[in-house]
Write an enzyme that holds these catalytic residues in place. Sequence first.
Site, mmCIF file in Angstrom:
data_model
loop_
_atom_site.group_PDB
_atom_site.id
_atom_site.type_symbol
_atom_site.label_atom_id
_atom_site.label_comp_id
_atom_site.label_asym_id
_atom_site.label_seq_id
_atom_site.Cartn_x
_atom_site.Cartn_y
_atom_site.Cartn_z
ATOM 1 N N HIS A 1 73.298 -18.531 -88.321
ATOM 2 C CA HIS A 1 73.551 -18.968 -86.947
ATOM 3 C C HIS A 1 73.191 -17.847 -85.976
ATOM 4 O O HIS A 1 73.475 -16.677 -86.251
ATOM 5 C CB HIS A 1 75.028 -19.342 -86.798
ATOM 6 C CG HIS A 1 75.348 -20.062 -85.532
ATOM 7 N ND1 HIS A 1 75.563 -21.422 -85.487
ATOM 8 C CD2 HIS A 1 75.477 -19.621 -84.258
ATOM 9 C CE1 HIS A 1 75.831 -21.783 -84.247
ATOM 10 N NE2 HIS A 1 75.773 -20.702 -83.474
ATOM 11 N N CYS B 1 79.332 -22.381 -86.106
ATOM 12 C CA CYS B 1 79.088 -23.586 -85.329
ATOM 13 C C CYS B 1 80.390 -24.044 -84.670
ATOM 14 O O CYS B 1 81.488 -23.644 -85.088
ATOM 15 C CB CYS B 1 78.542 -24.704 -86.221
ATOM 16 S SG CYS B 1 76.829 -24.470 -86.753
ATOM 17 N N ASN C 1 71.338 -8.476 -85.870
ATOM 18 C CA ASN C 1 70.457 -8.491 -87.036
ATOM 19 C C ASN C 1 69.869 -9.891 -87.143
ATOM 20 O O ASN C 1 70.612 -10.868 -87.161
ATOM 21 C CB ASN C 1 71.233 -8.197 -88.326
ATOM 22 C CG ASN C 1 71.891 -6.826 -88.311
ATOM 23 O OD1 ASN C 1 71.361 -5.886 -87.737
ATOM 24 N ND2 ASN C 1 73.043 -6.714 -88.937
ATOM 25 N N HIS D 1 73.543 -15.110 -83.696
ATOM 26 C CA HIS D 1 74.712 -14.341 -83.285
ATOM 27 C C HIS D 1 74.419 -12.856 -83.376
ATOM 28 O O HIS D 1 73.456 -12.424 -84.003
ATOM 29 C CB HIS D 1 75.920 -14.668 -84.166
ATOM 30 C CG HIS D 1 75.840 -14.083 -85.546
ATOM 31 N ND1 HIS D 1 74.971 -14.549 -86.515
ATOM 32 C CD2 HIS D 1 76.495 -13.023 -86.118
ATOM 33 C CE1 HIS D 1 75.115 -13.839 -87.618
ATOM 34 N NE2 HIS D 1 76.017 -12.902 -87.409
ATOM 35 N N HIS E 1 72.897 -24.269 -83.912
ATOM 36 C CA HIS E 1 72.695 -23.560 -85.173
ATOM 37 C C HIS E 1 71.223 -23.265 -85.445
ATOM 38 O O HIS E 1 70.888 -22.249 -86.058
ATOM 39 C CB HIS E 1 73.277 -24.379 -86.327
ATOM 40 C CG HIS E 1 73.138 -23.728 -87.670
ATOM 41 N ND1 HIS E 1 74.062 -22.825 -88.159
ATOM 42 C CD2 HIS E 1 72.177 -23.844 -88.625
ATOM 43 C CE1 HIS E 1 73.678 -22.410 -89.360
ATOM 44 N NE2 HIS E 1 72.543 -23.007 -89.669
ATOM 45 N N CYS F 1 78.613 -23.944 -91.718
ATOM 46 C CA CYS F 1 78.480 -22.690 -90.968
ATOM 47 C C CYS F 1 79.769 -22.389 -90.203
ATOM 48 O O CYS F 1 80.233 -23.222 -89.413
ATOM 49 C CB CYS F 1 77.310 -22.779 -89.991
ATOM 50 S SG CYS F 1 77.164 -21.347 -88.894
ATOM 51 N N GLN G 1 76.766 -8.827 -83.173
ATOM 52 C CA GLN G 1 78.072 -8.236 -83.407
ATOM 53 C C GLN G 1 78.303 -7.116 -82.405
ATOM 54 O O GLN G 1 77.369 -6.634 -81.756
ATOM 55 C CB GLN G 1 78.165 -7.682 -84.831
ATOM 56 C CG GLN G 1 77.997 -8.731 -85.912
ATOM 57 C CD GLN G 1 78.131 -8.138 -87.300
ATOM 58 O OE1 GLN G 1 79.197 -7.676 -87.680
ATOM 59 N NE2 GLN G 1 77.025 -8.131 -88.048
#
Length: 349
Positions: free
Chosen positions: A173, A80, A162, A175, A122, A77, A177
């Site tokens: 992971h 991470c 999303n 997260h 993660h 990933c 944007q």
Amino acid sequence: MKTPRGVRRTDARLSDGRELIYYDPADAPARVPLEDTRGLPAPQPQVDLRTDPLTGDVITYATHRNTRTYLPPADQCPLCASKPGNPTEIPDHDYNVAVFENRFPSFAGPGRTEVLCFTSDHNSSFTQLSQGQARLVVDAWADRNADLSARDDIEYVFPFENRGREIGVTLSHPHGQIYGYPFIPPRMRTLMAQARKHQEVAGSNLFADVLAAERKEGTRVVAENGNWTAFVPEAARWPVEVHLYPHRQVAGIDDLSIGERDDFAQLYLDVLNRFDSLYGDPLPYIAAWHQAPVRIDRELGYLHLEVLSIRRAADKIKYLAGSESGMGAFISDTRPEDVAETLRKVARS
């Protein structure tokens, strides 16, 4: 290095020159960023902006994004923290919240796209964050909004998340944007036009009036606290859709007070837990911050978060078919009042 209110911010650079920012609690030890040893070449994004003459909408073509990383195994990933054998976008061996310029940006030159990692874990999700960690994310959003709004090439700042393969995520992971659009996106143009008409007719702010009406009527309110209310909008388009409004009109996340940020973290985690309790498993969703535009119509804007899911039943997804995709006219299988009642009643983890 700048230090936002209540947060320790540490600035760094990745090997290809992209900006990387760590956000830690204010009382955390000073961070000395580790070097990115990957030796990445400088990004060469291919971006083309075109305006549709029929609608006035700006369409972005970013062909380089077709080669971006897609659902790698957990031990590879890129979000991470780095470890031996897997140097990542985040060189340090641990972090709280980290933000970096997207390696596969949707905009180049004017505009900017960033990735915001909610946690180094993660296997976690925003829903599983502690209230303190969620609050740190709010401060990171606020800091990024202030920075991006100060740029001459950005007209609108859009933090979003999303979650879930059904939504189309390419990295699992936890997260989100942040898009710094070099133009006003279509939805905000529509909302600002409606807000302007409402102001001219009613003499008041459209969003403030919507919030007041929902709180007074009550049947679509899911939860609330001292500074925020979460409700299913009367004309919800999606099977599960909840809007979170502060009780005070502000333009952007960075305008929120300490108490408003605290209360948002509490209420948002409450709503997300209700989402995941709806069908007994993690609900795919999109969380979309709606802020005032950077330069125009700021007095018409009203910061709020819209959270929506395309799942219309435990085993069914709402797809945008003919009416929705072809004409933009939504036809829903769920009734807002019923969704709100269900979300009020579901057990919270």
